[in-house]
Design an enzyme around this catalytic site. Structure first.
Site, PDB file in Angstrom:
ATOM      1  N   GLU A   1      -2.775  -1.967 -27.594  1.00  0.00           N
ATOM      2  CA  GLU A   1      -2.675  -2.691 -28.562  1.00  0.00           C
ATOM      3  C   GLU A   1      -0.976  -2.585 -29.034  1.00  0.00           C
ATOM      4  O   GLU A   1      -0.384  -1.805 -28.870  1.00  0.00           O
ATOM      5  CB  GLU A   1      -3.650  -2.235 -29.700  1.00  0.00           C
ATOM      6  N   PRO A   2      -1.007  -3.492 -30.225  1.00  0.00           N
ATOM      7  CA  PRO A   2       0.607  -3.579 -30.702  1.00  0.00           C
ATOM      8  C   PRO A   2       0.802  -2.157 -31.229  1.00  0.00           C
ATOM      9  O   PRO A   2       1.932  -1.768 -31.093  1.00  0.00           O
ATOM     10  CB  PRO A   2       0.426  -4.297 -31.800  1.00  0.00           C
TER      11      PRO A   2
ATOM     12  N   ARG B   1      -4.048   4.429 -10.977  1.00  0.00           N
ATOM     13  CA  ARG B   1      -2.528   4.760 -11.254  1.00  0.00           C
ATOM     14  C   ARG B   1      -2.072   4.830  -9.774  1.00  0.00           C
ATOM     15  O   ARG B   1      -1.052   4.384  -9.412  1.00  0.00           O
ATOM     16  CB  ARG B   1      -2.452   6.027 -11.812  1.00  0.00           C
TER      17      ARG B   1
ATOM     18  N   ARG C   1      27.359  -5.651   7.463  1.00  0.00           N
ATOM     19  CA  ARG C   1      28.548  -5.829   6.493  1.00  0.00           C
ATOM     20  C   ARG C   1      29.656  -4.826   7.016  1.00  0.00           C
ATOM     21  O   ARG C   1      29.463  -3.808   7.246  1.00  0.00           O
ATOM     22  CB  ARG C   1      28.106  -5.366   5.039  1.00  0.00           C
TER      23      ARG C   1
ATOM     24  N   GLN D   1      23.583  -1.332  -5.464  1.00  0.00           N
ATOM     25  CA  GLN D   1      24.772  -0.800  -5.156  1.00  0.00           C
ATOM     26  C   GLN D   1      25.293  -1.147  -3.815  1.00  0.00           C
ATOM     27  O   GLN D   1      26.488  -1.293  -3.417  1.00  0.00           O
ATOM     28  CB  GLN D   1      24.787   0.625  -5.380  1.00  0.00           C
TER      29      GLN D   1
ATOM     30  N   GLY E   1      26.788  -4.249  -3.097  1.00  0.00           N
ATOM     31  CA  GLY E   1      27.728  -4.679  -3.755  1.00  0.00           C
ATOM     32  C   GLY E   1      27.575  -5.932  -4.789  1.00  0.00           C
ATOM     33  O   GLY E   1      26.444  -6.125  -5.153  1.00  0.00           O
TER      34      GLY E   1
ATOM     35  N   GLU F   1       0.526   1.422 -16.937  1.00  0.00           N
ATOM     36  CA  GLU F   1      -0.523   2.435 -16.534  1.00  0.00           C
ATOM     37  C   GLU F   1      -0.149   3.810 -16.781  1.00  0.00           C
ATOM     38  O   GLU F   1      -0.431   4.755 -16.186  1.00  0.00           O
ATOM     39  CB  GLU F   1      -1.029   2.015 -14.952  1.00  0.00           C
ATOM     40  N   GLY F   2       0.489   3.949 -18.032  1.00  0.00           N
ATOM     41  CA  GLY F   2       0.840   5.215 -18.665  1.00  0.00           C
ATOM     42  C   GLY F   2       2.471   5.635 -18.196  1.00  0.00           C
ATOM     43  O   GLY F   2       2.705   5.420 -16.945  1.00  0.00           O
ATOM     44  N   THR F   3       3.161   5.537 -19.256  1.00  0.00           N
ATOM     45  CA  THR F   3       4.576   5.657 -18.973  1.00  0.00           C
ATOM     46  C   THR F   3       4.685   7.213 -18.063  1.00  0.00           C
ATOM     47  O   THR F   3       3.635   7.839 -18.044  1.00  0.00           O
ATOM     48  CB  THR F   3       5.472   5.996 -20.129  1.00  0.00           C
TER      49      THR F   3
HETATM   50  N1  CAA Z   1     -11.367  11.800 -17.122  1.00  0.00           N
HETATM   51  C1  CAA Z   1     -12.219  12.010 -17.783  1.00  0.00           C
HETATM   52  N2  CAA Z   1     -12.196  12.304 -19.118  1.00  0.00           N
HETATM   53  C2  CAA Z   1     -10.960  12.382 -19.513  1.00  0.00           C
HETATM   54  C3  CAA Z   1      -9.875  12.120 -18.929  1.00  0.00           C
HETATM   55  C4  CAA Z   1      -9.954  11.669 -17.369  1.00  0.00           C
HETATM   56  N3  CAA Z   1      -8.999  11.600 -16.692  1.00  0.00           N
HETATM   57  N4  CAA Z   1      -8.703  12.159 -19.565  1.00  0.00           N
HETATM   58  C5  CAA Z   1      -9.198  12.546 -20.925  1.00  0.00           C
HETATM   59  N5  CAA Z   1     -10.564  12.698 -20.758  1.00  0.00           N
HETATM   60  C6  CAA Z   1     -11.361  13.178 -22.012  1.00  0.00           C
HETATM   61  C7  CAA Z   1     -11.066  14.557 -22.500  1.00  0.00           C
HETATM   62  O1  CAA Z   1     -11.675  15.385 -21.563  1.00  0.00           O
HETATM   63  C8  CAA Z   1     -11.729  14.503 -23.683  1.00  0.00           C
HETATM   64  O2  CAA Z   1     -12.860  14.658 -24.039  1.00  0.00           O
HETATM   65  P1  CAA Z   1     -13.612  15.654 -25.069  1.00  0.00           P
HETATM   66  O3  CAA Z   1     -13.335  14.993 -26.346  1.00  0.00           O
HETATM   67  O4  CAA Z   1     -15.093  15.530 -24.576  1.00  0.00           O
HETATM   68  O5  CAA Z   1     -12.968  16.850 -24.873  1.00  0.00           O
HETATM   69  C9  CAA Z   1     -11.263  12.916 -24.030  1.00  0.00           C
HETATM   70  O6  CAA Z   1     -11.184  12.421 -22.968  1.00  0.00           O
HETATM   71  C10 CAA Z   1      -9.933  12.861 -24.981  1.00  0.00           C
HETATM   72  O7  CAA Z   1      -9.077  13.241 -24.082  1.00  0.00           O
HETATM   73  P2  CAA Z   1      -7.600  13.909 -24.725  1.00  0.00           P
HETATM   74  O8  CAA Z   1      -7.846  15.105 -25.617  1.00  0.00           O
HETATM   75  O9  CAA Z   1      -6.610  14.186 -23.619  1.00  0.00           O
HETATM   76  O10 CAA Z   1      -7.081  12.660 -25.522  1.00  0.00           O
HETATM   77  P3  CAA Z   1      -5.520  12.455 -25.871  1.00  0.00           P
HETATM   78  O11 CAA Z   1      -5.361  11.484 -27.182  1.00  0.00           O
HETATM   79  O12 CAA Z   1      -4.867  13.792 -26.473  1.00  0.00           O
HETATM   80  O13 CAA Z   1      -4.486  11.997 -24.531  1.00  0.00           O
HETATM   81  C11 CAA Z   1      -3.912  10.757 -22.921  1.00  0.00           C
HETATM   82  C12 CAA Z   1      -4.974  11.066 -23.714  1.00  0.00           C
HETATM   83  C13 CAA Z   1      -3.907  11.138 -21.452  1.00  0.00           C
HETATM   84  C14 CAA Z   1      -2.416  10.741 -23.443  1.00  0.00           C
HETATM   85  C15 CAA Z   1      -4.180   9.177 -22.783  1.00  0.00           C
HETATM   86  O14 CAA Z   1      -4.166   8.428 -23.941  1.00  0.00           O
HETATM   87  C16 CAA Z   1      -3.349   8.361 -21.849  1.00  0.00           C
HETATM   88  O15 CAA Z   1      -3.547   8.323 -20.563  1.00  0.00           O
HETATM   89  N6  CAA Z   1      -2.444   7.570 -22.369  1.00  0.00           N
HETATM   90  C17 CAA Z   1      -1.648   6.409 -21.518  1.00  0.00           C
HETATM   91  C18 CAA Z   1      -2.421   5.037 -21.692  1.00  0.00           C
HETATM   92  C19 CAA Z   1      -2.126   4.345 -20.603  1.00  0.00           C
HETATM   93  O16 CAA Z   1      -2.023   4.800 -19.532  1.00  0.00           O
HETATM   94  N7  CAA Z   1      -2.068   2.936 -20.662  1.00  0.00           N
HETATM   95  C20 CAA Z   1      -2.207   2.112 -19.565  1.00  0.00           C
HETATM   96  C21 CAA Z   1      -2.695   0.861 -20.082  1.00  0.00           C
HETATM   97  S1  CAA Z   1      -3.342  -0.076 -18.627  1.00  0.00           S
HETATM   98  C22 CAA Z   1      -1.960  -0.767 -17.745  1.00  0.00           C
HETATM   99  O17 CAA Z   1      -0.929  -0.724 -18.173  1.00  0.00           O
HETATM  100  C23 CAA Z   1      -2.512  -1.636 -16.757  1.00  0.00           C
HETATM  101  C24 CAA Z   1      -1.382  -2.987 -16.386  1.00  0.00           C
HETATM  102  O18 CAA Z   1      -0.952  -3.416 -17.265  1.00  0.00           O
HETATM  103  C25 CAA Z   1      -1.285  -3.309 -14.933  1.00  0.00           C
END
Ligand code: CAA
Length: 392
Positions: A131-132, A248, A273, A342, A345, A369-371
């Protein structure tokens, strides 16, 4: 005692699929790659080509119309396509990303309803989490809401950076159903194209993957039948995370393919080259660059194939391996494509040669898909745990 073959080994079936893919890439994808990038349009012809050749549902179970292939085969296919065209490889990777919430969180009935058309390529899928104000902090900052109303849920909010969002027929949307419950108050809904209140907004103008539409999606009083919810209320975030564990590696494969494509091109170029009386491939300074690039690519490949076999096994440490593969392959794609530019060139900087496009395409693999920073967080947490402040 039976010993499983290493993930790098190819089975006969896998080799057959990869041969077909290599041929399709050479004849149909590679000649279109520069044009797809320049026009910035979704390549419907390439999507059809992949659909006709059963490449859009490789790891989906056969009972739901998929090929029943392995994740290892799937990542190798994405890699082959990405060697020539990152935008085209994303069609295969995002079909998997978009179908996975249903495959992971859906009932048998929900799978039968949506997966066969996604496996055949009749329909296109998308995954709407970001989201934004909510990127890396996907759970904590999510604002899209879904409230129960009779047999429906009503969605309000906005998603951005949604890959294929404008061409998708089936989109999984994550929304807060109970703000008091944090990550456990998020639910997942399948939205079909044309649902009233569901609109496609701004199309992003991007540095790379320009043939892959990235859009904003809005929900205003958008009614979704409760039957479209995946899993139980509150299970959405866990579904979203389990999906990323298996998607991922697809992005890592895209990154690896981009790196390999750039390395192949640059290697050939250095052999042709001539400077200072001999091919530049014979200059030690450039040989050292080529050697480092190849070593990085091969190391990334081993990590990726191992992560993909962890997906096949549903291994308990798949989260960590998927993150490590995405981290290594994304960083390799960036460094190798920068070096490929590079090595060429001035020509490397020209749009007449593919390496500048590959460099632009590589960058996104360090972001979506996550930085890379989030991958490191995920890996480190698997080692030392997540910190929670002690209760007073
Ligand atoms: N499998 C199962 N459960 C999971 C899990 C996993 N891999 N990862 C976390 N959980 C569960 C945890 O166990 C926790 O459960 P409980 O509350 O029951 O203990 C719950 O989920 C919350 O997890 P966290 O406490 O770890 O959550 P957090 O907020 O601290 O952090 C994070 C999570 C890893 C940072 C996550 O937010 C994340 O991966 N962020 C990045 C988002 C992302 O990758 N976005 C990509 C968008 S899609 C895209 O980009 C596609 C495209 O364009 C091609």
């Amino acid at each position: 005692m039976s010993i499983a073959p290493p993930a790098t080994a190819t089975s006969d079936v896998e080799e057959m699929i990869l041969d077909t893919v290599r041929q399709l890439v050479k004849e149909r994808v590679e000649p279109r790659a520069a044009e797809i990038d320049e026009k910035g349009e979704f390549p419907w012809d390439i999507k059809e080509l992949f659909a006709q050749n059963d490449l859009l549902g490789i790891p989906f179970p056969e009972e739901y119309g998929g090929l029943g292939g392995s994740f290892v085969t799937y990542v190798k296919v994405v890699e082959e396509v990405a060697k020539a065209c990152a935008s085209s490889s994303l069609i295969i990777a995002v079909q998997e990303l978009g179908a996975l919430p249903i495959l992971i969180g859906g009932t048998d009935e929900q799978k039968r309803r949506w997966i066969p058309d996604l496996a055949s390529g009749k329909k296109i899928a998308a995954y709407a989490l970001t989201e934004p104000g909510s990127g890396s902090d996907a759970a904590g900052s999510m604002r899209t809401k879904a409230r129960r109303d009779g047999d429906d849920y009503v969605l309000d909010g906005t998603k951005i950076w949604i890959t294929q969002g404008s061409v998708a027929d089936v989109t999984t949307v994550f929304a807060v159903t109970d703000p008091a419950k944090g990550p456990n108050g998020i639910s997942a809904f399948v939205l079909e194209k044309g649902t009233p209140g569901f609109t496609v907004g701004k199309l992003e103008k991007k540095m790379g993957i320009r043939g892959s539409p990235t859009v904003e999606l809005s929900f205003e009083n958008c009614r979704v039948p409760a039957a479209n919810m995946l899993g139980a209320e509150g299970e959405g975030f866990k579904i979203a995370m389990k999906v990323l564990d298996k998607s991922r590696p697809g992005i890592a494969a895209q990154a690896l393919g981009i790196a390999q494509g750039a390395l192949d091109y640059a290697t050939e170029y250095t052999k042709q080259r001539v400077a200072f009386g001999k091919p530049i491939s014979q200059q030690q300074g450039l040989q050292f660059m080529l050697a480092d690039m190849k070593t990085e690519v091969e190391a990334a490949r081993l990590l990726l194939y191992e992560a993909a076999s962890k997906c096949d096994e549903n291994a308990p440490d798949v989260t960590t391996w998927a993150a490590m593969a995405k981290l290594k392959c994304g960083d390799t794609a960036m460094s190798v494509t920068v070096d490929a530019v590079q090595l060429l060139g001035g020509y490397g900087y020209s749009t007449e040669y593919p390496v500048e496009r590959m460099m632009r395409d590589a960058k996104i693999t360090q972001i979506y898909e996550g930085t890379q920073q989030i991958q490191r967080l995920v890996i480190a947490r698997s080692m030392v745990g997540k910190w929670s402040p002690p209760k007073p």
